[in-house]
Design a protein around this motif. Structure first.
Motif, PDB file in Angstrom:
ATOM      1  N   LEU A   1      72.569  53.196  52.871  1.00 35.43           N
ATOM      2  CA  LEU A   1      73.960  53.146  53.302  1.00 35.43           C
ATOM      3  C   LEU A   1      74.168  53.853  54.647  1.00 35.43           C
ATOM      4  CD1 LEU A   1      76.731  52.158  52.414  1.00 35.43           C
ATOM      5  CD2 LEU A   1      77.089  54.348  51.287  1.00 35.43           C
ATOM      6  N   ARG A   2      73.433  54.943  54.845  1.00 29.53           N
ATOM      7  CA  ARG A   2      73.595  55.719  56.074  1.00 29.53           C
ATOM      8  C   ARG A   2      73.292  54.861  57.306  1.00 29.53           C
ATOM      9  NH1 ARG A   2      69.593  59.058  55.926  1.00 29.53           N
ATOM     10  NH2 ARG A   2      69.367  58.864  58.170  1.00 29.53           N
ATOM     11  N   ILE A   3      72.177  54.136  57.262  1.00 32.29           N
ATOM     12  CA  ILE A   3      71.807  53.264  58.373  1.00 32.29           C
ATOM     13  C   ILE A   3      72.827  52.144  58.515  1.00 32.29           C
ATOM     14  CG2 ILE A   3      70.048  51.663  59.237  1.00 32.29           C
ATOM     15  CD1 ILE A   3      67.965  53.444  57.956  1.00 32.29           C
TER      16      ILE A   3
ATOM     17  N   SER B   1      79.641  36.056  49.287  1.00 30.31           N
ATOM     18  CA  SER B   1      79.066  37.387  49.387  1.00 30.31           C
ATOM     19  C   SER B   1      79.864  38.380  48.552  1.00 30.31           C
ATOM     20  CB  SER B   1      79.101  37.808  50.849  1.00 30.31           C
ATOM     21  OG  SER B   1      77.867  38.288  51.219  1.00 30.31           O
ATOM     22  N   MET B   2      81.167  38.244  48.620  1.00 30.46           N
ATOM     23  CA  MET B   2      82.044  39.158  47.883  1.00 30.46           C
ATOM     24  C   MET B   2      81.891  38.944  46.373  1.00 30.46           C
ATOM     25  SD  MET B   2      83.988  41.584  48.893  1.00 30.46           S
ATOM     26  CE  MET B   2      83.736  42.701  47.551  1.00 30.46           C
ATOM     27  N   ILE B   3      81.845  37.692  45.960  1.00 34.80           N
ATOM     28  CA  ILE B   3      81.661  37.385  44.526  1.00 34.80           C
ATOM     29  C   ILE B   3      80.352  37.986  44.041  1.00 34.80           C
ATOM     30  CG2 ILE B   3      81.209  35.520  42.873  1.00 34.80           C
ATOM     31  CD1 ILE B   3      83.095  33.759  44.569  1.00 34.80           C
ATOM     32  N   ASP B   4      79.304  37.737  44.810  1.00 32.70           N
ATOM     33  CA  ASP B   4      78.008  38.229  44.405  1.00 32.70           C
ATOM     34  C   ASP B   4      77.918  39.746  44.434  1.00 32.70           C
ATOM     35  OD1 ASP B   4      75.965  36.252  43.704  1.00 32.70           O
ATOM     36  OD2 ASP B   4      74.702  37.811  44.604  1.00 32.70           O
ATOM     37  N   GLY B   5      78.638  40.334  45.400  1.00 32.62           N
ATOM     38  CA  GLY B   5      78.666  41.795  45.486  1.00 32.62           C
ATOM     39  C   GLY B   5      79.197  42.396  44.200  1.00 32.62           C
ATOM     40  N   TYR B   6      80.304  41.849  43.715  1.00 32.23           N
ATOM     41  CA  TYR B   6      80.860  42.340  42.455  1.00 32.23           C
ATOM     42  C   TYR B   6      79.894  42.078  41.297  1.00 32.23           C
ATOM     43  CZ  TYR B   6      85.524  43.606  44.138  1.00 32.23           C
ATOM     44  OH  TYR B   6      86.572  44.228  44.771  1.00 32.23           O
TER      45      TYR B   6
ATOM     46  N   GLY C   1      75.429  49.491  47.426  1.00 30.71           N
ATOM     47  CA  GLY C   1      76.095  50.181  46.323  1.00 30.71           C
ATOM     48  C   GLY C   1      77.545  50.543  46.578  1.00 30.71           C
ATOM     49  N   SER C   2      78.125  50.018  47.654  1.00 28.60           N
ATOM     50  CA  SER C   2      79.520  50.345  47.891  1.00 28.60           C
ATOM     51  C   SER C   2      80.369  49.084  47.969  1.00 28.60           C
ATOM     52  CB  SER C   2      79.656  51.165  49.166  1.00 28.60           C
ATOM     53  OG  SER C   2      81.008  51.505  49.339  1.00 28.60           O
ATOM     54  N   VAL C   3      80.693  48.529  46.805  1.00 29.40           N
ATOM     55  CA  VAL C   3      81.533  47.329  46.780  1.00 29.40           C
ATOM     56  C   VAL C   3      82.916  47.634  47.321  1.00 29.40           C
ATOM     57  CG1 VAL C   3      81.721  45.274  45.341  1.00 29.40           C
ATOM     58  CG2 VAL C   3      80.710  47.331  44.392  1.00 29.40           C
ATOM     59  N   ARG C   4      83.321  48.897  47.172  1.00 26.26           N
ATOM     60  CA  ARG C   4      84.661  49.237  47.645  1.00 26.26           C
ATOM     61  C   ARG C   4      84.771  49.069  49.154  1.00 26.26           C
ATOM     62  NH1 ARG C   4      85.715  54.522  46.571  1.00 26.26           N
ATOM     63  NH2 ARG C   4      87.711  54.271  47.649  1.00 26.26           N
TER      64      ARG C   4
END
Length: 812
Positions: free
Chosen positions: A255-257, A310-315, A288-291
DNA sequence: CTAGGGTTAG
């Protein structure tokens, strides 16, 4: 940064001139001088403005009528337009009759073939060009290389690369970028890098090509390093670089990168670009950050279908299946046309929810959108129906599926295995094998638990051999499945050997090993291993504690168990589930601390379920406590169990206490409610076959022989001191009782096993229920008189019978 | 005729 930081060696600088030297290009204006009355003709202007095949067909009659059909300009323009619309037949019809075909016409035709036709026809047109002495130009090669890459056709890609060299384009930036791209699309990233490394000059596009190559071939870190190197060499990453690198960031999940890249996007002003924003939201959800992903999604003023997907799959991937379905619904409401990727995401969400109704709705959508020709979509349907417990529908789809891929087979085998259809899973695996479809790690992880379920040591060894031959013996998931399988096949030491050999272990690997020791009654070893695990870096989870508690329970390690239960919440913050409470009641109950167990139940913070009272009832059966047994049974019956086992257990408690009238009452209740005791079966593996026996049946071909042998065997063990335990049978004559006992499935299976194996061979039996008292006793004597080791795996644990003793110490 | 790189997926 110099290239020695990268996992490849730099090639020496090329000896050949560093300036790209394209051949002179033939242009239309050089070849012909077009008079103004031709190129200013209304028909020429119409052609210039033409945007569809339909318009083109309306213009053609005007060209013919005005006698312009044989004019070079019109021929060129027509070929180009037909090619653009993918109509190669019409393009050829114009092209072929032309007598003096100048080179540009060939180039246009080749472009047409490359853009809309097969690799075959493009290449055969290309060889015709050579034959007809047309000098190739750079963009002939770029088109052909792209085509080879898109088709992952390495063999022909290499041939084109050869032609690039012989035609003198080896140092042309465009041609070589095409070569680099071709190699990376054909998954030859090292070759791609070698070509990239030799290029005398590299521009932004070329860097992007090699970066996306590493990213797409799974070398995320190398891709990221190359971005740094590229910047150091003075090329500022553009939006294409960003879109190429974000999936790589997602891959390594840092996530940092990802946030650093996001910062760059904001500074560079790429944020309004849909593909950049979409790639960002995808990266956030994969890290790991769907939010965060959702914030970007909501902030987009323009979205493509990829953004939605992408959003559907993310959830779905983050475990929020309901969230995935909400976005999916929103997408439908806004009238966005779903694609194959959309429905695959939605189906996965339905599968996770076990929601058959919505799953069927998506299935209808698949049919409406004509997505049923997409194998991946069909594979998702198979998975969805399997997860929704409709393996029958899944099997139907699978059966009718044309062009099954290995993924289809994997989905089906897993579906069968997860629905308890062990034989179907194995049959499908064998069919896959016989069709010469190579199993991968997913296949193995699906089929190995099915074999573990059957407890067949010989087949276990066979599948292990297959794992090694398929080079899957370094895969942590496959190896964990093998550890579990060997433990469940009674060969716990083999399981431990594999466990020790593994370089990488996951929490489930430890769980499988701890549970293996537990079910084998090796509680102390299980506890030791659990303590070793707690010293390491891999954190125990709720299942680990369940395995550890159950191991303590099977070996009577009450204090250790109580201590673990305590530490679970205190040290690890794991909230106990119903199963943990059940394990605790089992632990106390088996040890004879029935009152303490009952107290424990009263103090539980959640309402005790069937598991908890069931453990209590089982303990009361072992320790012959009618009072508490009745109380526990009463609570269970209130919860409406769907299997008659608990009634049978209570009946057995009454029988042991000779309370015949109460026993009769329980039987009446069972009859009235239609509850049945699960029929008992036992399996034994002889050679390559697995034989199953049901109590009292005579369907086995060797039945006569088995019963005869059993009779002499019982005589022998009686002589050695065995006394039949007819305690739980009461309403028939004594000799009938003994006969009934002797037809129990495990006795049949043991007799058959002894008859069909040579002296000294251990016998492995798999039984679906808990082994009964009389069979347990009889098996001890059988192991003594026949000098055979008999290993029985029942519903809960293993019993190793040897020289008249059982490993469970009669405590089960 | 007028070139090469890019996002979602078991």
């Amino acid at each position: 940064m110099s290239s020695h930081l990268l996992p490849f060696t730099a090639t020496p600088p090329p000896q050949i001139p560093t300036k790209a030297s394209p051949l002179p290009q033939h242009t239309l204006s050089q070849r012909t001088h077009i008079p103004s009355h031709i190129y200013k003709h209304p028909a020429a202007i119409l052609l210039e403005l033409c945007t569809s095949p339909k318009e083109l067909n309306q213009i053609i009659p005007q060209i013919i009528k005005n006698g312009l059909y044989n004019e070079t300009l019109f021929q060129t323009k027509l070929i180009s337009l037909f090619c653009k619309y993918g109509n190669l037949t019409e393009a050829s019809r114009v092209f072929e009759p032309i007598e003096d075909k100048f080179d540009a016409l060939y180039h246009t035709m080749l472009k047409g073939y490359a853009k809309s036709s097969s690799l075959d026809s493009a290449l055969s047109f290309f060889s015709r060009m050579k034959h007809e002495s047309v000098r190739p130009v750079v963009y002939n090669f770029t088109y052909l290389l792209k085509l080879c890459g898109d088709n992952s056709d390495l063999k022909r890609g290499k041939e084109i690369h050869g032609s690039v060299i012989t035609s003198g384009f080896s140092w042309n930036l465009f041609a070589m970028t095409g070569v680099v791209n071709m190699y990376s699309k054909c998954r030859q990233i090292n070759d791609a890098y070698n070509m990239f490394d030799r290029m005398p000059e590299r521009d932004l596009v070329c860097w992007n090509t090699i970066i996306s190559g590493y990213a797409q071939n799974g070398f995320a870190k190398v891709a990221l390093m190359l971005v740094l190197r590229m910047s150091e060499e003075g090329h500022r990453p553009d939006s294409v670089t960003i879109v190429s690198i974000l999936p790589a960031v997602a891959d390594i999940g840092l996530l940092r990168i990802g946030m650093a890249v996001h910062g760059y996007v904001l500074r560079a002003g790429f944020e309004p670009l849909v593909n950049v924003s979409t790639a960002l939201l995808d990266m956030y959800s994969k890290c790991g950050s769907v939010r965060f992903a959702r914030v970007i999604f909501d902030g987009m003023d323009h979205r493509t279908v990829v953004s939605w997907n992408s959003m559907i799959d993310g959830y779905a991937q983050s475990g929020d299946a309901e969230g995935a379905m909400l976005i999916f619904q929103k997408m439908l409401d806004e009238g966005v046309q779903p694609t194959n990727v959309t429905v695959m995401g939605a189906l996965r969400a339905c599968a996770d929810l076990g929601d058959l109704e919505r799953g069927k709705f998506v299935h209808k959508l698949v049919d409406q959108l004509k997505l049923d020709s997409d194998v991946s979509v069909m594979n998702s349907l198979i998975s969805m129906y399997s997860k929704c417990k409709r393996v029958d529908i899944a099997a139907d789809i699978f059966k009718n599926l044309q062009n099954k891929t290995p993924v289809s087979w994997n989905a089906m085998i897993l579906g069968y295995a997860q629905n308890g259809c062990v034989n179907e899973a194995l049959n499908a695996f064998c069919e896959m094998h016989s069709r010469n479809i190579k199993p991968d790690s997913f296949t193995m992880v699906s089929v190995i638990p099915a074999l573990a379920e059957l407890s067949t040591p010989r087949q276990a060894k066979w599948i292990h051999g297959l794992v090694i031959r398929r080079f899957l013996d370094k895969n942590v998931f496959v190896m964990t499945a093998l550890v579990d399988m060997y433990a469940k096949c009674g060969t716990i030491h083999t399981a431990r050997k594999l466990f020790d050999m593994m370089n990488e272990r996951h929490v489930i690997t430890w769980n499988a090993m701890i549970d293996g020791y537990g079910t084998h009654g090796l509680g102390k070893t299980a506890v030791e291993l659990f303590k070793e695990m707690r010293k390491g870096t891999i954190k125990p989870n709720d299942i680990t504690f369940l395995c550890a508690l159950s191991a303590c329970s099977h070996s009577g390690l009450v204090e250790e168990g109580l201590c673990f239960f305590d530490s679970m919440k205190k040290d690890y913050g794991i909230e106990p589930t119903m199963d943990h409470y059940g394990a605790m009641v089992d632990l106390l109950g088996r040890a004879g601390r029935l009152n303490q167990a009952w107290d424990f139940i009263q103090k539980m913070p959640i309402d005790p379920g069937i598991t908890v009272y069931g453990a209590m009832l089982g303990a009361c059966k072992i320790h012959k406590n009618v009072d508490l047994g009745e109380k526990a049974a009463f609570e269970i019956f209130k919860l409406n169990p769907d299997d008659g086992g608990y009634h049978v257990l209570l009946a057995n408690i009454y029988a042991t206490a000779s309370m015949w009238d109460k026993l009769a009452k329980v039987r009446t209740i069972m009859e009235k409610s239609g509850l049945q005791k699960t029929p008992g079966w036992s399996l034994v593996e002889i050679g390559n076959e697995v034989h199953s026996f049901h109590s009292g049946t005579t369907s086995h071909p060797q039945s006569r022989k088995i019963y005869d042998y059993l009779e002499t065997l019982v005589d022998e063990i009686r002589a050695a001191g065995y006394v039949p335990d007819t305690n739980s049978i009461h309403d028939v004559e004594d000799d009938v009782k003994v006969q009934l006992l002797n037809t129990h499935s495990e006795k049949l299976a043991i007799a058959f096993g002894l008859l069909n194996t040579s002296t000294g061979t251990p016998i492995h039996i798999r039984k679906n229920l808990r082994v009964c008292g009389d069979c347990h006793n009889a098996t001890k004597y059988i192991s003594l008189v026949t000098r055979r080791e008999i290993i029985v795996r029942d519903m809960h644990r293993f019993h190793h019978f040897k020289d008249g003793v059982c490993s469970c110490g009669d405590y089960w």
